[in-house]
Design a protein around this motif. Structure first.
Motif, short mmCIF file in Angstrom:
data_model
loop_
_atom_site.label_atom_id
_atom_site.label_comp_id
_atom_site.label_asym_id
_atom_site.label_seq_id
_atom_site.Cartn_x
_atom_site.Cartn_y
_atom_site.Cartn_z
N LYS A 136 0.83 -1.21 0.00
CA LYS A 136 0.00 0.00 0.00
C LYS A 136 0.86 1.26 0.00
CE LYS A 136 -3.03 -1.87 3.15
NZ LYS A 136 -4.04 -1.83 4.21
N TYR A 146 -6.27 1.27 -5.35
CA TYR A 146 -7.43 0.41 -5.14
C TYR A 146 -8.05 0.63 -3.76
CZ TYR A 146 -7.11 -2.92 -9.10
OH TYR A 146 -7.15 -3.53 -10.32
N TRP A 147 -7.22 1.02 -2.80
CA TRP A 147 -7.70 1.18 -1.42
C TRP A 147 -8.39 2.51 -1.18
CZ3 TRP A 147 -7.53 -2.55 2.36
CH2 TRP A 147 -6.79 -3.70 2.06
N ARG A 157 -11.35 -1.12 -10.35
CA ARG A 157 -11.17 -2.08 -9.27
C ARG A 157 -12.28 -3.12 -9.28
NH1 ARG A 157 -11.70 -0.11 -3.04
NH2 ARG A 157 -13.93 -0.29 -3.51
N LEU A 170 -14.04 -1.96 0.83
CA LEU A 170 -12.79 -2.13 1.57
C LEU A 170 -12.69 -3.53 2.16
CD1 LEU A 170 -12.29 1.30 3.38
CD2 LEU A 170 -11.00 0.37 1.44
N MET A 173 -11.35 -5.56 -0.49
CA MET A 173 -9.92 -5.32 -0.65
C MET A 173 -9.11 -6.05 0.40
SD MET A 173 -8.97 -3.76 -3.32
CE MET A 173 -7.28 -3.62 -2.76
N ARG A 174 -9.62 -6.11 1.62
CA ARG A 174 -8.88 -6.83 2.65
C ARG A 174 -8.77 -8.32 2.30
NH1 ARG A 174 -11.25 -2.76 6.01
NH2 ARG A 174 -13.22 -3.91 6.24
N GLU A 177 -6.19 -8.64 -0.41
CA GLU A 177 -4.84 -8.57 0.16
C GLU A 177 -4.42 -9.95 0.67
OE1 GLU A 177 -2.41 -5.62 3.13
OE2 GLU A 177 -4.41 -6.27 3.77
#
Length: 296
Positions: A136, A146-147, A157, A170, A173-174, A177
């Protein structure tokens, strides 16, 4: 002689790669890297592209870009020439900035696109510039963007998260990741295999999709000599089609290729057409119509 072209069609998705001239470091200074990043988004806006992912390294860059209109060539010409002008002005230099022409690999299906985006995002990790947890903070990449709640125009995204069956949030996104951490691979042999998979050849997708596209291109662009060694098989599809069309016109069956003499007039006529209309070399022609090399 047929003209040389890149493959373009509406909705095509590409992995674009380019390096600095003589592999020199173009983007080591934050100013030059940020300038190229701005140029990327200008090109995206000008061309109406959908940018799935990008990363800018010290001497090269990767893009995963979708072209709703068939305009990759025009867009890349603008991007690289505009940045070259700005770079030379900024550094008070002259001459070429990028190493030859950029490479563009067609991405045909969902799973290869997910893998490509992962590959692009993990470039700084494989180069040992950071860990996945630190990605990040690697500014010159789509990953930290993206975040953000407000992302640059044209950066998509949603497609990746959707392909991963994740919500465009989000929380999604986590989970992505975590997915990247599972994809991270320290084994250098694995890194070489990934580079071979995503950075070589002309097409990333199933063998059937590749064959179908080759046939479609041979029909839709019969006078095009596709550029580059990687596209040899595309050209061979068209050459084969010429041979089949000539056999039909001459009312010859396939077995005549092996049964008739090597110097048969009809074989020589096909060879001459291939030499006139294509870049097929004598060994390919001789192998296909069984030995007319000495009479071409």
């Amino acid at each position: 002689m047929p003209r040389k072209e890149r493959i373009e069609y509406p909705g095509a998705i590409y992995h674009v790669i380019s390096r600095g001239n003589y592999r020199k470091n173009l983007f080591t200074a934050q100013t030059t890297g940020a300038a190229f990043e701005r140029a990327i988004f200008e090109a995206v806006e000008r061309c109406g592209w959908k940018l799935h992912a990008y990363v800018i390294m010290s001497n090269h860059y990767h893009l995963a870009v979708e072209t709703p209109d068939p305009n990759l060539v025009d867009g890349m010409r603008w991007l690289q020439s505009t940045f070259a002008t700005r770079f030379n002005r900024l550094r008070n230099e002259r001459g070429h900035v990028f190493q030859g022409r950029y490479k563009s690999i067609l991405i045909n299906e969902d799973r290869p696109l997910i893998g490509l985006i992962n590959y692009i995002h993990l470039n700084p990790v494989r180069a040992k510039l950071c860990t996945v947890d630190e990605l990040k903070d690697y500014a010159l990449s789509s990953y930290p963007k993206y975040w953000k709640r407000k992302r640059p125009e044209g950066l998509d995204r949603a497609t990746l998260l959707s392909l991963c069956d994740l919500p465009d949030t989000l929380a999604g996104m986590r989970k992505y990741e975590t997915h990247l951490k599972l994809q991270d691979e320290a084994d250098p042999r694995k890194r070489e295999a990934l580079a071979k998979q995503y950075c070589r050849g002309w097409f990333l997708g199933s063998p059937k999709a590749k064959k179908d596209l080759a046939k479609d291109l041979a029909k839709s662009a019969p006078l095009v000599n596709w550029e580059g060694v990687d596209l040899k098989e595309l050209n061979e599809v068209r050459w084969e089609q010429i041979v089949q069309n000539e056999l039909k016109r001459l009312k010859k069956k396939e077995d005549a290729i092996t049964q008739d003499p090597k110097g048969a007039d009809w074989k020589v006529s096909i060879a001459k057409r291939l030499r006139k209309e294509t870049t097929a070399k004598n060994p390919w022609i001789a192998g296909k119509i069984k030995g007319v090399k000495r009479k071409i």
